[in-house]
Enzyme design. Structure first.
Site, mmCIF file in Angstrom:
data_model
loop_
_atom_site.group_PDB
_atom_site.id
_atom_site.type_symbol
_atom_site.label_atom_id
_atom_site.label_comp_id
_atom_site.label_asym_id
_atom_site.label_seq_id
_atom_site.Cartn_x
_atom_site.Cartn_y
_atom_site.Cartn_z
ATOM 1 N N TYR A 117 0.745 -1.111 0.035
ATOM 2 C CA TYR A 117 0.008 -0.018 0.066
ATOM 3 C C TYR A 117 0.793 1.044 0.001
ATOM 4 C CZ TYR A 117 -3.968 3.273 1.193
ATOM 5 O OH TYR A 117 -4.786 4.146 1.077
ATOM 6 N N ASP A 118 1.711 1.413 1.038
ATOM 7 C CA ASP A 118 2.731 2.689 1.082
ATOM 8 C C ASP A 118 3.355 2.727 -0.071
ATOM 9 O OD1 ASP A 118 1.802 1.883 3.692
ATOM 10 O OD2 ASP A 118 3.723 2.100 4.843
#
Ligand code: UDP
Length: 313
Positions: A143-144
């Site tokens: 995600y990051d």
């Protein structure tokens, strides 16, 4: 304006579609229904300016639009870690496809990035100039790092192809229409409290988050898209910071519950502190959040009561 909202059947996306329709736009909503739900947008199907297309932005699509809000991506750790390869594809290939579309039809495009680009931040509160402290190989990286690459793509399409971009970094958001199985802390705590079940705190409960009510966030996203001077990235969130312990007590109190709190093992790579510096949003968007946590939580609890079929208080 003809406007495209990717992830339009999700928690934030469905509120955004509603707001854009109210503002008089034509809205095309794309969603795969992975974490989004038909129930979130069902009430819009009869609106003459609303159109839904079931489509995954990992695949290209050609549409004639003036504006693109690119929201599509699961945002709850439970959901985005379920199929991490798919998560990073959604952020990266989704950004490439939507930027390609924006370039071709000369649409303005806004990316909903995230406070997760700051990772476990060494700077507090976080300003837009901070580059972050992200584990590139951990369970949150899909995600990051996916969002970080998406931001990079936005900037490079802007520099290289003059695409008209806007980037917002959204901090923890909550409110009505969060799914009861969303997995994030506000829905987990409210639902457990209403059911009289234990609230599970991961770690010592001293980690902090700053929770923004959905209406405030939607307002900031729309303002960012509509202004002409700043491309971002810009932080949007509520700077009131709470420990997870405090949030648990508040959820129990406001739902009139007798639930207890139990301690569970900490989650890997869980950021310890998070709080936005929103000076830039105050200046550029003339915006700040209006909804304090206790009011927003009351509204959310009412929503969860309804979904769970519990009587109103
Ligand atoms: N958390 C918790 N219990 C839960 C869900 C989350 O203690 O049932 C904690 C989690 O470990 C984190 C914070 O609450 O420190 C916020 O988690 P969330 O998944 O909502 O979002 P994040 O900010 O981590 O993406």
């Amino acid at each position: 304006m003809r406007t495209l909202v990717t992830g339009g059947a999700g928690f934030l996306g469905s509120h955004l579609c509603e707001r854009l329709l109210n503002d008089g736009h034509e809205v095309i909503c794309l969603d795969t229904y992975f974490s989004g739900k038909r129930a979130n947008i069902e009430h819009l199907f009869d609106h003459r300016n609303f159109e839904f297309i079931r489509h995954d932005i990992v695949e290209p699509i050609l549409l004639e639009v003036d504006r693109i809000f690119n929201l599509a991506c699961p945002a709850s750790p439970v959901h985005y870690q379920y199929n991490p390869v798919k998560t990073i594809k959604t952020s990266v290939m989704g950004a490439i496809n939507m930027l390609g579309l924006a370039k071709r039809v000369r649409a303005r495009i806004l990316l909903t990035s995230t406070s997760e680009v700051y990772g476990d931040p060494a700077e507090h509160p976080q300003t837009e100039t901070y580059w972050g402290n992200v584990n590139p190989i951990g369970v949150r990286s899909c995600y990051d790092e996916g969002k970080r690459v998406a931001e990079c793509l936005m900037m490079d399409y802007h520099r290289q192809n003059k695409v008209d971009i806007r980037i917002v970094r959204i901090f923890n958001t909550y409110g009505p229409r969060m799914a009861i199985n969303d997995g994030r802390v506000v829905s987990n705590f409210c639902v457990a409290a209403l059911r009289g079940e234990d609230l599970e705190i991961y770690g010592d409960g001293k980690q902090t988050r700053s929770f923004a009510y959905v209406d405030d966030i939607i307002d900031a996203i729309v303002r960012m898209m509509n202004q002409e001077t700043h491309i971002g990235p810009i932080n949007i969130g509520n700077p009131d910071e709470f420990t997870i312990d405090e949030l648990a007590s508040l959820a129990i109190e406001l739902s009139g519950s007798s639930s207890k709190v139990v301690i569970k093992p900490p989650r890997p790579d869980d950021p310890i502190r998070r709080k936005p510096n929103i000076d830039l949003a105050r200046k550029v968007l003339n915006w700040e959040p209006k909804t304090p946590l206790n009011l927003g939580l009351r509204k959310s609890i009412e929503h969860f009561r309804e979904v769970l079929g519990l009587p109103h208080t």
